[in-house]
Design a protein around this motif. Structure first.
Motif, mmCIF file in Angstrom:
data_model
loop_
_atom_site.group_PDB
_atom_site.id
_atom_site.type_symbol
_atom_site.label_atom_id
_atom_site.label_comp_id
_atom_site.label_asym_id
_atom_site.label_seq_id
_atom_site.Cartn_x
_atom_site.Cartn_y
_atom_site.Cartn_z
ATOM 1 N N GLY A 15 0.507 -0.872 0.121
ATOM 2 C CA GLY A 15 0.485 0.004 -0.240
ATOM 3 C C GLY A 15 0.695 1.099 -0.368
ATOM 4 N N THR A 16 1.651 1.260 0.776
ATOM 5 C CA THR A 16 2.472 2.676 0.750
ATOM 6 C C THR A 16 3.408 2.552 -0.844
ATOM 7 N N ALA A 17 3.740 1.429 -0.972
ATOM 8 C CA ALA A 17 4.831 1.675 -2.311
ATOM 9 C C ALA A 17 3.609 2.100 -3.408
ATOM 10 N N LEU A 18 2.369 1.714 -3.437
ATOM 11 C CA LEU A 18 1.129 2.314 -4.539
ATOM 12 C C LEU A 18 0.903 3.985 -4.164
ATOM 13 N N CYS A 36 -5.378 6.372 -5.055
ATOM 14 C CA CYS A 36 -5.291 5.774 -4.726
ATOM 15 C C CYS A 36 -6.073 4.712 -4.316
ATOM 16 N N GLN A 37 -7.426 5.316 -3.454
ATOM 17 C CA GLN A 37 -8.626 4.683 -3.329
ATOM 18 C C GLN A 37 -9.292 3.817 -4.576
ATOM 19 N N PRO A 38 -9.862 3.860 -5.383
ATOM 20 C CA PRO A 38 -10.477 3.864 -6.201
ATOM 21 C C PRO A 38 -9.926 2.938 -6.785
ATOM 22 N N ALA A 39 -8.923 3.084 -7.127
ATOM 23 C CA ALA A 39 -7.671 1.992 -7.999
ATOM 24 C C ALA A 39 -7.840 0.310 -6.448
ATOM 25 N N LEU A 40 -8.172 0.439 -5.573
ATOM 26 C CA LEU A 40 -7.455 -0.387 -4.838
ATOM 27 C C LEU A 40 -8.417 -1.272 -4.328
ATOM 28 N N VAL A 60 -2.362 -3.697 -10.070
ATOM 29 C CA VAL A 60 -2.748 -2.590 -9.228
ATOM 30 C C VAL A 60 -2.693 -1.383 -9.669
ATOM 31 N N ARG A 61 -0.861 -1.406 -9.704
ATOM 32 C CA ARG A 61 -0.470 -0.372 -10.577
ATOM 33 C C ARG A 61 -1.029 0.565 -11.416
ATOM 34 N N ARG A 62 -0.953 -0.573 -12.538
ATOM 35 C CA ARG A 62 -1.871 -0.377 -13.736
ATOM 36 C C ARG A 62 -3.337 0.338 -13.886
ATOM 37 N N ILE A 63 -3.726 0.006 -13.150
ATOM 38 C CA ILE A 63 -5.000 0.098 -12.267
ATOM 39 C C ILE A 63 -5.087 1.878 -11.798
ATOM 40 N N LEU A 64 -4.352 1.737 -11.215
ATOM 41 C CA LEU A 64 -4.233 3.652 -10.707
ATOM 42 C C LEU A 64 -3.504 4.640 -11.669
ATOM 43 N N VAL A 65 -2.368 3.946 -12.307
ATOM 44 C CA VAL A 65 -1.783 5.070 -13.877
ATOM 45 C C VAL A 65 -3.150 4.928 -14.360
ATOM 46 N N ASN A 66 -4.089 4.308 -15.242
ATOM 47 C CA ASN A 66 -5.176 4.255 -15.897
ATOM 48 C C ASN A 66 -6.840 5.780 -15.292
#
Length: 117
Positions: A15-18, A36-40, A60-66
């Protein structure tokens, strides 16, 4: 129940890295947390499929970037530009159309063979 615990373990570990990635992308700590919250949330909804992949953090990183890209696009499309900030064209900007203008001198300087009556 086992999937919930594996997701909780994943968030505790990564979570911290994200959140750091979100801060790099957003440049604002509040926007980073909001991204970050909606990505998780999306990752949790699809966790059965996500956690079986070789690298769930990558997913999850790809979700976050998108999500950050989509948010930035929406923000750009919805920005308000007041009409008064646009300068009105001046008379000097518009080309002259009178007998001494550049357009009329080009027309009159053409050879007679190209002028049609």
């Amino acid at each position: 129940m086992r999937e919930d615990s594996s997701f909780e373990t994943f968030v505790a570990a990564r979570g911290t890295a994200l959140l750091r990635l979100a801060r790099l992308l957003c440049r604002d700590p509040d926007d980073a947390e909001d991204g970050c919250q909606p990505a998780l949330e999306r990752a949790y909804r699809n966790w059965r499929r996500v956690h079986t992949t070789r690298d769930p953090e990558r997913y999850v990183r790809r979700i976050l970037v998108n999500l950050v890209i989509s948010r930035a696009r929406r923000a750009k499309l919805l920005t308000f530009v007041p009409l008064r900030s646009v300068a009105e064209p001046t008379a000097a900007w518009w080309p002259s159309r009178g007998p001494g203008s550049a357009a009329s001198s080009c027309i009159t300087s053409r050879p007679d063979s190209t002028v049609r009556s």
